[in-house]
Design an enzyme around this catalytic site. Sequence first.
Site, mmCIF file in Angstrom:
data_model
loop_
_atom_site.group_PDB
_atom_site.id
_atom_site.type_symbol
_atom_site.label_atom_id
_atom_site.label_comp_id
_atom_site.label_asym_id
_atom_site.label_seq_id
_atom_site.Cartn_x
_atom_site.Cartn_y
_atom_site.Cartn_z
ATOM 1 N N CYS A 69 -8.366 1.575 6.679
ATOM 2 C CA CYS A 69 -7.798 2.353 5.565
ATOM 3 C C CYS A 69 -8.235 1.794 4.205
ATOM 4 O O CYS A 69 -8.743 0.671 4.114
ATOM 5 C CB CYS A 69 -6.275 2.373 5.668
ATOM 6 S SG CYS A 69 -5.531 0.813 5.189
ATOM 7 N N SER A 121 1.345 -9.720 10.579
ATOM 8 C CA SER A 121 0.715 -8.668 9.771
ATOM 9 C C SER A 121 -0.799 -8.749 9.942
ATOM 10 O O SER A 121 -1.435 -9.705 9.491
ATOM 11 C CB SER A 121 1.096 -8.858 8.295
ATOM 12 O OG SER A 121 0.178 -8.195 7.470
ATOM 13 N N SER A 168 1.873 -5.446 3.443
ATOM 14 C CA SER A 168 3.322 -5.328 3.690
ATOM 15 C C SER A 168 4.126 -6.379 2.931
ATOM 16 O O SER A 168 5.332 -6.506 3.151
ATOM 17 C CB SER A 168 3.604 -5.417 5.196
ATOM 18 O OG SER A 168 2.850 -6.457 5.785
ATOM 19 N N HIS A 214 3.709 1.742 11.742
ATOM 20 C CA HIS A 214 2.561 1.473 12.617
ATOM 21 C C HIS A 214 2.267 2.621 13.579
ATOM 22 O O HIS A 214 1.208 2.646 14.200
ATOM 23 C CB HIS A 214 2.810 0.207 13.432
ATOM 24 C CG HIS A 214 3.344 -0.914 12.604
ATOM 25 N ND1 HIS A 214 4.685 -1.190 12.487
ATOM 26 C CD2 HIS A 214 2.709 -1.798 11.808
ATOM 27 C CE1 HIS A 214 4.860 -2.213 11.663
ATOM 28 N NE2 HIS A 214 3.684 -2.597 11.227
ATOM 29 N N ASN A 236 -3.284 -6.993 8.623
ATOM 30 C CA ASN A 236 -4.157 -6.981 7.436
ATOM 31 C C ASN A 236 -4.057 -8.283 6.658
ATOM 32 O O ASN A 236 -5.025 -8.712 6.044
ATOM 33 C CB ASN A 236 -3.890 -5.732 6.589
ATOM 34 C CG ASN A 236 -2.652 -5.861 5.754
ATOM 35 O OD1 ASN A 236 -2.713 -6.381 4.649
ATOM 36 N ND2 ASN A 236 -1.518 -5.415 6.267
ATOM 37 N N THR A 285 -6.497 0.598 11.796
ATOM 38 C CA THR A 285 -6.713 0.773 10.349
ATOM 39 C C THR A 285 -6.778 -0.540 9.573
ATOM 40 O O THR A 285 -7.164 -0.542 8.406
ATOM 41 C CB THR A 285 -5.555 1.596 9.741
ATOM 42 O OG1 THR A 285 -4.328 0.927 10.033
ATOM 43 C CG2 THR A 285 -5.533 3.010 10.270
ATOM 44 N N GLU A 312 0.330 -0.757 16.258
ATOM 45 C CA GLU A 312 -0.523 0.400 15.935
ATOM 46 C C GLU A 312 -1.419 0.751 17.121
ATOM 47 O O GLU A 312 -1.640 1.930 17.420
ATOM 48 C CB GLU A 312 -1.375 0.109 14.687
ATOM 49 C CG GLU A 312 -2.223 1.317 14.297
ATOM 50 C CD GLU A 312 -3.171 1.062 13.141
ATOM 51 O OE1 GLU A 312 -2.831 0.273 12.237
ATOM 52 O OE2 GLU A 312 -4.265 1.660 13.148
ATOM 53 N N CYS A 333 0.864 -1.188 0.000
ATOM 54 C CA CYS A 333 0.000 0.000 0.000
ATOM 55 C C CYS A 333 0.899 1.237 0.000
ATOM 56 O O CYS A 333 2.121 1.132 0.142
ATOM 57 C CB CYS A 333 -0.860 -0.011 1.256
ATOM 58 S SG CYS A 333 0.176 0.005 2.748
HETATM 59 S S1 SF4 Z 1 -2.271 -0.777 5.592
HETATM 60 FE FE1 SF4 Z 1 -1.358 0.537 7.165
HETATM 61 S S2 SF4 Z 1 0.401 1.461 6.134
HETATM 62 FE FE2 SF4 Z 1 -0.952 0.667 4.526
HETATM 63 S S3 SF4 Z 1 -2.254 2.446 3.949
HETATM 64 FE FE3 SF4 Z 1 -3.337 1.205 5.507
HETATM 65 S S4 SF4 Z 1 -2.808 2.252 7.432
HETATM 66 FE FE4 SF4 Z 1 -1.313 2.894 5.921
#
Ligand code: SF4
Length: 334
Positions: free
Chosen positions: A216, A244, A288, A95, A246, A186, A147, A33
Amino acid sequence: MPGVDAGTTVGDPPDVMTKRPLTVLLANPRGFCAGVERAIEIVERTLEKFGRPVYVRHEIVHNRYVVESLEAKGAIFVEELNEVPEGVPVIFSAHGVPKHIPAEASARNLFFLDATCPLVSKVHREAERHARFGRRIILIGHAGHPEVIGTMGQIPDGMIALVESVEDAETIQPADPDRLAFITQTTLSLDDTAEMIAVLRRRFPNIHGPKKEDICYATTNRQESVKAIAPECEVLLVVGAPNSSNSQRLVEVARKIGCKAMLVQRAQDIDWSCIDGISRLGITAGASAPEVLVEEVIAACQERYEVTIKDVTVRKEHVQFKLPRVLGDMAASA
Ligand code: SF4
């Protein structure tokens, strides 16, 4: 053994004559990202500008391959600021960090750069704004994630409480339900978070918060692309690290749909016994995980199967974040 020549040992990829067809559905968007791109670029440019070594507090992003690549270029990763010697730059990870970390760095006259993703910083500002209005804050997130530690550390102790589940949301007892706000990590599951927010809004009708949540764009898009391919796949490989958030959420999203999903850091982690009998495999990557690791996984599939790749794009991403001014006022690309 069907499909394996005499003389082929178990575990070897079958030779070209015996390759079975495999359709690979490639989720898009996937992988890096804009916040991760920016954080890595901050480390690389700091190394270029100030020379080796550059210290980084915590893994700059949660990916071993990325961390080792930066170590090879001269970055040194530490967990605490007191491990950073005087006279070298130190970078805070994407983070985010509690407020006392930059304060300690300033007190020691360390030169520091903050690689906190701007979308995490936005949540920090929300927390501060609620605190200024005297609101107690409920943070929806996962205990122990950096985070969450960083966000909780933006405001004084005791003003923020963590909610990790619908059960937590049902049972939390804030001191003053009329002076209450919520914010979120996020990188959460969109669906689980929506459930928790619905409980909070039902129990505390005057609660302040964002219109939906603070998840996000990258987390949202990667989950949407998994939702698009998971019903079509027998197995989904998520390239990403166990720490990770996400990436873990992508595995959960697929499993909820009924797709067998597995997290792999590298091609060597793939359990081929789960793929050998299937005809449709999904592949995605957490925010990531670099694309080179997705390519490695695809190449490993191509060694074993006659692969047909289908790209499934649910959204195009054009997000870019600026680098810190000291590194040049240039945009890091997503
Ligand atoms: S995953 Fe984390 S680093 Fe990537 S855009 Fe979303 S908040 Fe930002």
